[in-house]
Design an enzyme around this catalytic site. Structure first.
Site, PDB file in Angstrom:
ATOM      1  CG  ASN A   1      -0.336  -0.009   2.510  1.00 42.22           C
ATOM      2  OD1 ASN A   1       0.829  -0.357   2.632  1.00 42.22           O
ATOM      3  ND2 ASN A   1      -1.074   0.371   3.536  1.00 42.22           N
TER       4      ASN A   1
ATOM      5  CD  GLU B   1       5.530   0.340  12.951  1.00 44.65           C
ATOM      6  OE1 GLU B   1       4.358   0.281  13.380  1.00 44.65           O
ATOM      7  OE2 GLU B   1       6.448   0.892  13.577  1.00 44.65           O
TER       8      GLU B   1
ATOM      9  CB  CYS C   1      -1.533   0.071   8.816  1.00 41.26           C
ATOM     10  SG  CYS C   1      -0.496   1.532   8.835  1.00 41.26           S
TER      11      CYS C   1
HETATM   12  P1  NAP Z   1       1.488  -8.880   3.618  1.00 42.25           P
HETATM   13  O1  NAP Z   1       0.726  -9.796   2.780  1.00 42.25           O
HETATM   14  O2  NAP Z   1       1.756  -9.263   5.014  1.00 42.25           O
HETATM   15  O3  NAP Z   1       2.865  -8.603   2.834  1.00 42.25           O
HETATM   16  C1  NAP Z   1       3.801  -7.681   3.303  1.00 42.25           C
HETATM   17  C2  NAP Z   1       5.159  -8.004   2.736  1.00 42.25           C
HETATM   18  O4  NAP Z   1       5.613  -9.240   3.273  1.00 42.25           O
HETATM   19  C3  NAP Z   1       5.184  -8.198   1.222  1.00 42.25           C
HETATM   20  O5  NAP Z   1       6.395  -7.704   0.724  1.00 42.25           O
HETATM   21  C4  NAP Z   1       5.120  -9.709   1.090  1.00 42.25           C
HETATM   22  O6  NAP Z   1       5.639 -10.165  -0.132  1.00 42.25           O
HETATM   23  C5  NAP Z   1       6.009 -10.113   2.239  1.00 42.25           C
HETATM   24  N1  NAP Z   1       5.868 -11.483   2.725  1.00 42.25           N
HETATM   25  C6  NAP Z   1       4.774 -12.269   2.755  1.00 42.25           C
HETATM   26  N2  NAP Z   1       5.077 -13.472   3.322  1.00 42.25           N
HETATM   27  C7  NAP Z   1       6.397 -13.424   3.662  1.00 42.25           C
HETATM   28  C8  NAP Z   1       7.296 -14.340   4.287  1.00 42.25           C
HETATM   29  N3  NAP Z   1       6.942 -15.550   4.687  1.00 42.25           N
HETATM   30  N4  NAP Z   1       8.563 -13.937   4.478  1.00 42.25           N
HETATM   31  C9  NAP Z   1       8.983 -12.718   4.083  1.00 42.25           C
HETATM   32  N5  NAP Z   1       8.176 -11.821   3.480  1.00 42.25           N
HETATM   33  C10 NAP Z   1       6.895 -12.160   3.283  1.00 42.25           C
HETATM   34  O7  NAP Z   1       0.783  -7.436   3.700  1.00 42.25           O
HETATM   35  P2  NAP Z   1       0.196  -6.539   2.533  1.00 42.25           P
HETATM   36  O8  NAP Z   1      -1.036  -7.189   2.021  1.00 42.25           O
HETATM   37  O9  NAP Z   1       1.256  -6.154   1.575  1.00 42.25           O
HETATM   38  O10 NAP Z   1      -0.185  -5.222   3.340  1.00 42.25           O
HETATM   39  C11 NAP Z   1      -1.380  -5.112   4.035  1.00 42.25           C
HETATM   40  C12 NAP Z   1      -1.197  -5.357   5.512  1.00 42.25           C
HETATM   41  O11 NAP Z   1      -0.100  -4.586   5.977  1.00 42.25           O
HETATM   42  C13 NAP Z   1      -2.365  -4.888   6.350  1.00 42.25           C
HETATM   43  O12 NAP Z   1      -2.606  -5.807   7.373  1.00 42.25           O
HETATM   44  C14 NAP Z   1      -1.914  -3.565   6.929  1.00 42.25           C
HETATM   45  O13 NAP Z   1      -2.562  -3.192   8.108  1.00 42.25           O
HETATM   46  C15 NAP Z   1      -0.481  -3.827   7.118  1.00 42.25           C
HETATM   47  N6  NAP Z   1       0.271  -2.575   7.117  1.00 42.25           N
HETATM   48  C16 NAP Z   1       0.718  -2.105   8.311  1.00 42.25           C
HETATM   49  C17 NAP Z   1       1.381  -0.902   8.375  1.00 42.25           C
HETATM   50  C18 NAP Z   1       1.854  -0.352   9.689  1.00 42.25           C
HETATM   51  O14 NAP Z   1       2.710   0.535   9.653  1.00 42.25           O
HETATM   52  N7  NAP Z   1       1.369  -0.806  10.822  1.00 42.25           N
HETATM   53  C19 NAP Z   1       1.644  -0.188   7.217  1.00 42.25           C
HETATM   54  C20 NAP Z   1       1.185  -0.698   6.005  1.00 42.25           C
HETATM   55  C21 NAP Z   1       0.504  -1.912   5.976  1.00 42.25           C
HETATM   56  P3  NAP Z   1       4.654 -10.572  -1.344  1.00 42.25           P
HETATM   57  O15 NAP Z   1       4.003  -9.333  -1.790  1.00 42.25           O
HETATM   58  O16 NAP Z   1       5.599 -11.135  -2.313  1.00 42.25           O
HETATM   59  O17 NAP Z   1       3.694 -11.579  -0.779  1.00 42.25           O
HETATM   60  O1  G3H Z   2      -0.645   1.713   5.885  1.00 37.52           O
HETATM   61  C1  G3H Z   2       0.086   2.092   6.762  1.00 37.52           C
HETATM   62  C2  G3H Z   2       0.790   3.359   6.716  1.00 37.52           C
HETATM   63  O2  G3H Z   2       1.863   3.376   7.618  1.00 37.52           O
HETATM   64  C3  G3H Z   2      -0.183   4.467   6.988  1.00 37.52           C
HETATM   65  O3  G3H Z   2       0.362   5.696   6.730  1.00 37.52           O
HETATM   66  O4  G3H Z   2      -1.342   7.065   7.963  1.00 37.52           O
HETATM   67  O5  G3H Z   2       0.242   8.119   6.379  1.00 37.52           O
HETATM   68  O6  G3H Z   2      -1.598   6.663   5.543  1.00 37.52           O
HETATM   69  P1  G3H Z   2      -0.631   6.934   6.662  1.00 37.52           P
END
Ligand code: NAP
Ligand code: G3H
Length: 487
Positions: free
Chosen positions: A160, A256, A290
């Protein structure tokens, strides 16, 4: 610009200063119209070994380069990013369906982040500590504490914010003297690789920043458990974060993860501005943030009025393509939309009141709003990562706090009230990293601490905090003898 990373629509990986191509590729399609945007490399484990060996070697040389020179390279990168706002923003629009204004803002914010990081890095300072403060020790011992790099940082970013959440790991790691291996999200890799080419163009020595792409199901576990990784900085879902934390063993981690940020609305809140903040917080980038507001917890007395105001604003949200700058654009893929649909169906079946939406064309989900959501519904607890918002009604402030804290997540919460005493009472009781008073939940400004508790993460980011998290204290203790002439 960008002539090195791409050959015939095939995007390479930066390895030791060269853009390299693997035998197998992965096709990347646009979430908006399904058009093929290009191919990225599907790296083998052998290729990953090579990357990590080179990164380990390069780190030693990078750490010897004076900090002010490392910071200068970051400043040059920021200038290159600013020169390429349109190119980078277009790629984001195509690859992750982020609307034009949010894509531009992601790119500009990234340049600002890198500049600020370069400057903050230059203020990294150590300290000296005397020994005689501690009982049993006297003045003939002193500790010189400085901050040193941790080694090779594995940066894993989510779809994202593929540019910003890659840079917010890379820049603090580099200024701190680490080498970096970036594993970008598969959907989002083309955007992230463009960013990496700008770091390279700015003059980073070879091997200091490298990339690894491939299916996480094939290489993810191998990468996170690799012996040459000294720190993992991961942003993504709680499920994946949890999995990595279990398998990676004794390596420092910053995580995060997901959130279920609550907006708590009290009787005296300004309902106009509150509804505006809530709708912007919940629906921008179709809820794929997130920090999106993912539930409203409102006191009964003002619930009717607030839900009507939110409803009116949701009905006016624009739906369309990123290029049209619509607020609601297609979700990242169909399975993300299927998941949103599951939560909606469950809420309807259990008696929630649908106020707007529940309309979908493939991965384009219309903004959806529910009132009277109750604790037995999945929508009250799960993170949809899509444009659907539940309103939960409560009788008392303490009930609002109880429901807010019942979540497995603890990223942020908002409290809307004119009464600062009530705001602090609630803020002090909320189990989250950050509480926003009279504002939507959000990460910035980027030098503030940003952290999640419980299932929302571990460690703290935010410019200075990130640099500190990716460096460690090194203590050199001098033991000296009293002057012999005094004896
Ligand atoms: P995701 O599916 O967990 O993937 C995140 C990253 O991890 C991608 O680069 C993914 O690669 C990689 N990945 C997946 N499985 C892995 C493994 N076993 N080992 C190493 N890397 C692995 O998350 P997303 O769908 O991209 O993002 C959405 C989620 O992220 C939401 O839950 C959101 O809340 C959270 N998020 C949190 C924050 C925060 O700051 N708290 C910020 C942004 C997003 P691939 O794409 O190749 O699968
Ligand atoms: O999706 C997670 C990002 O850390 C959120 O950043 O609050 O600036 O959209 P933002």
């Amino acid at each position: 610009m960008f002539e090195r990373l791409c050959k015939n629509n095939n995007y390479g990986n930066l390895v030791n200063g060269d853009w390299v191509f693997s035998e197998k590729n992965i096709d990347i399609f646009s979430p908006t119209d399904g058009k093929l945007l290009g191919k990225i490399q599907s790296m083998t484990k052998k290729e990953i070994d090579n990357v990590l060996n080179l990164a380990k070697y390069a780190q030693k040389i990078w750490a010897e380069i004076p900090l002010n020179e490392r910071a200068n390279i970051l400043h040059k990168t920021a200038i290159l990013i600013e020169d390429n706002i349109d190119v980078l923003s277009n790629i984001l629009q195509n690859e992750i369906a982020k609307n034009k204004s949010s894509a531009e803002s992601e790119v500009k914010r990234t340049a600002e982040f890198i500049k600020f990081t370069a400057d903050a890095g230059k203020h990294l300072e150590g300290e000296t500590i005397d020994a005689d403060n501690f009982p049993g020790f006297n003045k003939n011992k002193i500790s010189f504490v400085s901050r040193v790099p941790i080694g090779t940082v594995l940066a894993i970013s989510p779809f994202n914010y593929p540019i910003n959440l890659s840079a917010s790991k890379i820049a603090p790691a580099l200024v701190g003297g680490n080498s970096v291996v970036l594993k970008p999200p598969t959907q989002g890799a083309i955007s992230a690789l463009h960013l990496v080419e700008l770091f390279e163009k700015a003059g980073l020595p070879k091997g200091v920043l490298n990339t690894v792409t491939g299916k996480s199901s094939e290489i993810g576990d191998y990468l996170v458990t690799h012996k040459h990784i000294n720190l993992i900085n991961f942003t993504g879902s709680t499920n994946v974060g949890n999995h990595i934390a279990i398998i990676a063993g004794m390596v420092p981690m910053i995580m995060e993860l997901g959130g279920k940020d609550a907006a708590i609305v009290l009787n005296d809140a300004d309902l106009d501005s509150t509804s505006k903040e809530i709708v912007s917080g919940a629906y921008s980038y179709s809820g794929q943030r997130c920090t999106a507001i993912k539930r409203v917890i409102v006191l009964n007395k003002v619930a009717d009025e607030l839900s009507e105001k939110i409803k009116q604003r949701v009905e006016n949200l624009t739906v369309g393509t990123p290029q049209e700058d619509a607020i609601i654009t297609p979700l990242i893929n169909n399975s993300a939309a299927d998941y949103v649909q599951e939560l909606i169906d469950d809420a309807i079946e259990k008696g929630a009141k649908l106020l707007v939406g529940n309309k979908r064309f493939d991965n384009l989900f219309y903004p959806t709003l529910f009132d009277n959501v109750t604790e037995n519904m999945r929508l009250a607890w799960e993170e949809p990562f899509g444009p659907v918002l539940p309103i939960i009604r409560v009788n008392t402030i303490d009930d609002a706090i109880r429901i807010a804290n019942k979540s497995q997540y603890g990223l942020q919460s908002s409290v809307f009230t004119k009464n600062i005493d009530d705001a602090f009472y609630i803020a002090n009781k909320l189990e989250v990293g950050t509480v926003q008073i009279n504002n939507k939940t959000e990460r910035g400004p980027d030098h503030f601490p940003f952290l999640g508790v419980k299932s929302s993460g571990m460690g703290t980011q935010g410019i200075r905090y990130s640099i500190e998290a990716m460096t460690r204290p090194k203590s050199i203790i001098v033991n000296y003898s009293p002057l012999t002439s005094l004896k």
